[in-house]
Enzyme design. Sequence first.
Site, short mmCIF file in Angstrom:
data_model
loop_
_atom_site.label_atom_id
_atom_site.label_comp_id
_atom_site.label_asym_id
_atom_site.label_seq_id
_atom_site.Cartn_x
_atom_site.Cartn_y
_atom_site.Cartn_z
N HIS A 194 0.86 -1.19 0.00
CA HIS A 194 0.00 0.00 0.00
C HIS A 194 0.89 1.24 0.00
O HIS A 194 1.95 1.25 0.61
CB HIS A 194 -0.90 0.02 1.25
CG HIS A 194 -2.07 0.92 1.11
ND1 HIS A 194 -2.00 2.26 1.36
CD2 HIS A 194 -3.34 0.68 0.71
CE1 HIS A 194 -3.18 2.81 1.13
NE2 HIS A 194 -4.02 1.87 0.73
N ASP B 107 -7.91 -5.35 -0.18
CA ASP B 107 -8.36 -6.19 -1.30
C ASP B 107 -7.99 -7.66 -1.16
O ASP B 107 -8.41 -8.48 -1.97
CB ASP B 107 -7.76 -5.65 -2.60
CG ASP B 107 -8.31 -4.28 -2.93
OD1 ASP B 107 -7.52 -3.35 -3.16
OD2 ASP B 107 -9.54 -4.13 -2.90
C1 SDX Z 1 -6.11 0.10 -2.98
O1 SDX Z 1 -4.33 4.61 -2.06
C2 SDX Z 1 -5.30 4.00 -1.46
O2 SDX Z 1 -5.72 4.37 -0.37
C3 SDX Z 1 -5.85 2.80 -2.22
C4 SDX Z 1 -6.91 1.96 -1.48
C5 SDX Z 1 -8.18 2.72 -1.24
O3 SDX Z 1 -8.92 2.34 -0.33
O4 SDX Z 1 -8.49 3.65 -2.04
O5 SDX Z 1 -6.37 1.51 -0.25
C6 SDX Z 1 -7.29 0.72 -2.31
O6 SDX Z 1 -5.81 0.46 -4.10
C7 SDX Z 1 -5.28 -0.90 -2.22
C8 SDX Z 1 -4.03 -1.37 -3.03
C9 SDX Z 1 -4.51 -2.47 -3.99
N1 SDX Z 1 -3.42 -2.83 -4.95
C10 SDX Z 1 -2.81 -4.02 -4.87
O7 SDX Z 1 -3.00 -4.86 -3.99
C11 SDX Z 1 -1.86 -4.29 -6.04
C12 SDX Z 1 -0.54 -4.83 -5.52
N2 SDX Z 1 0.13 -3.75 -4.80
C13 SDX Z 1 1.07 -2.92 -5.50
O8 SDX Z 1 0.88 -2.75 -6.83
C14 SDX Z 1 1.58 -1.74 -4.68
O9 SDX Z 1 1.84 -2.21 -3.44
C15 SDX Z 1 0.71 -0.50 -4.58
C16 SDX Z 1 0.30 0.01 -5.94
C17 SDX Z 1 -0.51 -0.78 -3.80
C18 SDX Z 1 1.53 0.57 -3.88
O10 SDX Z 1 2.58 0.90 -4.72
P1 SDX Z 1 3.64 2.05 -4.31
O11 SDX Z 1 3.31 2.69 -3.04
O12 SDX Z 1 3.84 2.92 -5.50
O13 SDX Z 1 4.89 1.21 -3.99
P2 SDX Z 1 5.93 0.74 -5.07
O14 SDX Z 1 5.22 0.23 -6.28
O15 SDX Z 1 6.95 1.84 -5.22
O16 SDX Z 1 6.57 -0.53 -4.33
C19 SDX Z 1 7.61 -0.35 -3.39
C20 SDX Z 1 8.46 -1.61 -3.53
C21 SDX Z 1 8.84 -1.90 -4.99
O17 SDX Z 1 10.06 -2.61 -4.95
P3 SDX Z 1 11.40 -1.74 -5.31
O18 SDX Z 1 11.18 -1.08 -6.65
O19 SDX Z 1 11.55 -0.73 -4.18
O20 SDX Z 1 12.51 -2.78 -5.33
O21 SDX Z 1 7.68 -2.74 -3.09
C22 SDX Z 1 7.48 -3.64 -4.18
C23 SDX Z 1 7.77 -2.86 -5.47
O22 SDX Z 1 8.24 -3.73 -6.49
N3 SDX Z 1 6.08 -4.05 -4.13
C24 SDX Z 1 5.64 -5.29 -4.30
C25 SDX Z 1 4.25 -5.23 -4.12
N4 SDX Z 1 3.90 -3.97 -3.88
C26 SDX Z 1 5.02 -3.23 -3.90
N5 SDX Z 1 6.30 -6.45 -4.58
C27 SDX Z 1 5.51 -7.57 -4.67
N6 SDX Z 1 4.17 -7.59 -4.50
C28 SDX Z 1 3.52 -6.43 -4.24
N7 SDX Z 1 2.19 -6.45 -4.09
#
Ligand code: SDX
Length: 427
Positions: free
Chosen positions: A305, A362
């Site tokens: 998140h 989710d």
């Molecule tokens: C919702 O914003 C809100 O409030 C949203 C929400 C709401 O109520 O409105 O809470 C609802 O959207 C919840 C999130 C649902 N999405 C997912 O579950 C999809 C999987 N999650 C990711 O795509 C990710 O965690 C996000 C999009 C939710 C957050 O992304 P960020 O904050 O931009 O973080 P990032 O992509 O920069 O990740 C940081 C690191 C990265 O690694 P590095 O580049 O630093 O090496 O963490 C890794 C990412 O690769 N990472 C994951 C991961 N999520 C982040 N690695 C594996 N699995 C994951 N799910």
Amino acid sequence: MSDTAKFSIHGKDVEYPVLSGTVGPDVVDIRKLYGQTDAFTYDPGFTSTASCQSKLTYIDGDQGVLLHRGYPIGELAEQSSFMEVAYLLLNGELPSQGELDGFSRTITRHTMVHEQLATFFRGFRRDAHPMAIMCGVVGALSAFYHDSTDIRDPQQRTIASHRLIAKMPTLAAMAYKYSVGQPFLYPDNSLSYTGNFLRMTFGVPAEPYEVNPAVERAMDRIFILHADHEQNASTSTVRLAGSSGANPFACIAAGIACLWGPAHGGANEAALNMLREIGTPDRIPEFIARAKDKNDPFRLMGFGHRVYKNYDPRATVMQKTVREVFDALKVNDPLFETALRLEEIALNDEYFVEKKLFPNVDFYSGVILSAIGFPTSMFTVLFALARTVGWVAQWNEMITDPDQKIGRPRQLYTGPTQRTFVPVGER
Ligand code: SDX
């Protein structure tokens, strides 16, 4: 003397006020930055940017705290109802019994949609994704309700807000019925907001439909958990669309479109599809390895998140609700065990610990919604149904905020500098 932020740029010393809210991070008020320095801030993804002031929802990502108008999500989920939370988000205070009854009655009386809208559905293929239908149908509402599109009129803003909250369940149920080839059911206003939705979705004209109180309670709680969430991507979309003066129906349709993305509201559908792909717990290590592999675009859906770097408090309530629904429906889904095992393994893996990746709202919702009988394609529609309350409340707050003007970010330009056109014959 309030705090200020000082720095120098291009040899010029500048100083900007630091503003404090009631709780949470301070902000540096940089509204004069460009005028005084000819420089912009740079913050793709807005990881360090506050776009507005708001009194609606507060999130502390490190403490796993989520408050709606100051009330913790856990207390609202356990003790309140979705209609009560809707009143709270829209009006700022919990309603008295009389205020709640009056609000519920008002919403109930707007549950029907214009009969022409039923025809509108017929233009879609039966296998159209329900979210595609919702984007189209909700945007089309402005063609039916001209008398509530003048955003400068508080009365029209109120009617439009009530119409959107009331009609989302009807349209969501119609999108589902259309996809399974069953006839639409009209609302039955003797039922609760959530009971009405369950009957329109799972009832058929051929026989009476009994709302299961335990399922009604669980569904209502799931709506509460999805109601609002600060300035997330889809809420920011609604605010940006609204800042141009677009009508509320168009703004909510824009929010639905943004929510559909798998990184946002589309994650509930993606998370259940992922659990189905994993199947049994013995295959979890393979997927954990893929999630950690930089060369593999796969991510654990339902994990991570932007704000929560500790547990998502909504996931806690959601996990508890799974067992309640299983007991009420006397069902069990082995995917729940797979989900529990996946969470346990991930939370003990240094990659997830170091990157602070926890289950979000989710991760478990799909297991519950599937048990209740929704196809995965309807999961994000249910998220949009509930989030309409937050989107509408945030839209109203934005419209009445004296600081707000049309949103128009700038950029860091990295393209070609000016050059002379060369006619095609000379290239
Ligand atoms: C919702 O914003 C809100 O409030 C949203 C929400 C709401 O109520 O409105 O809470 C609802 O959207 C919840 C999130 C649902 N999405 C997912 O579950 C999809 C999987 N999650 C990711 O795509 C990710 O965690 C996000 C999009 C939710 C957050 O992304 P960020 O904050 O931009 O973080 P990032 O992509 O920069 O990740 C940081 C690191 C990265 O690694 P590095 O580049 O630093 O090496 O963490 C890794 C990412 O690769 N990472 C994951 C991961 N999520 C982040 N690695 C594996 N699995 C994951 N799910």
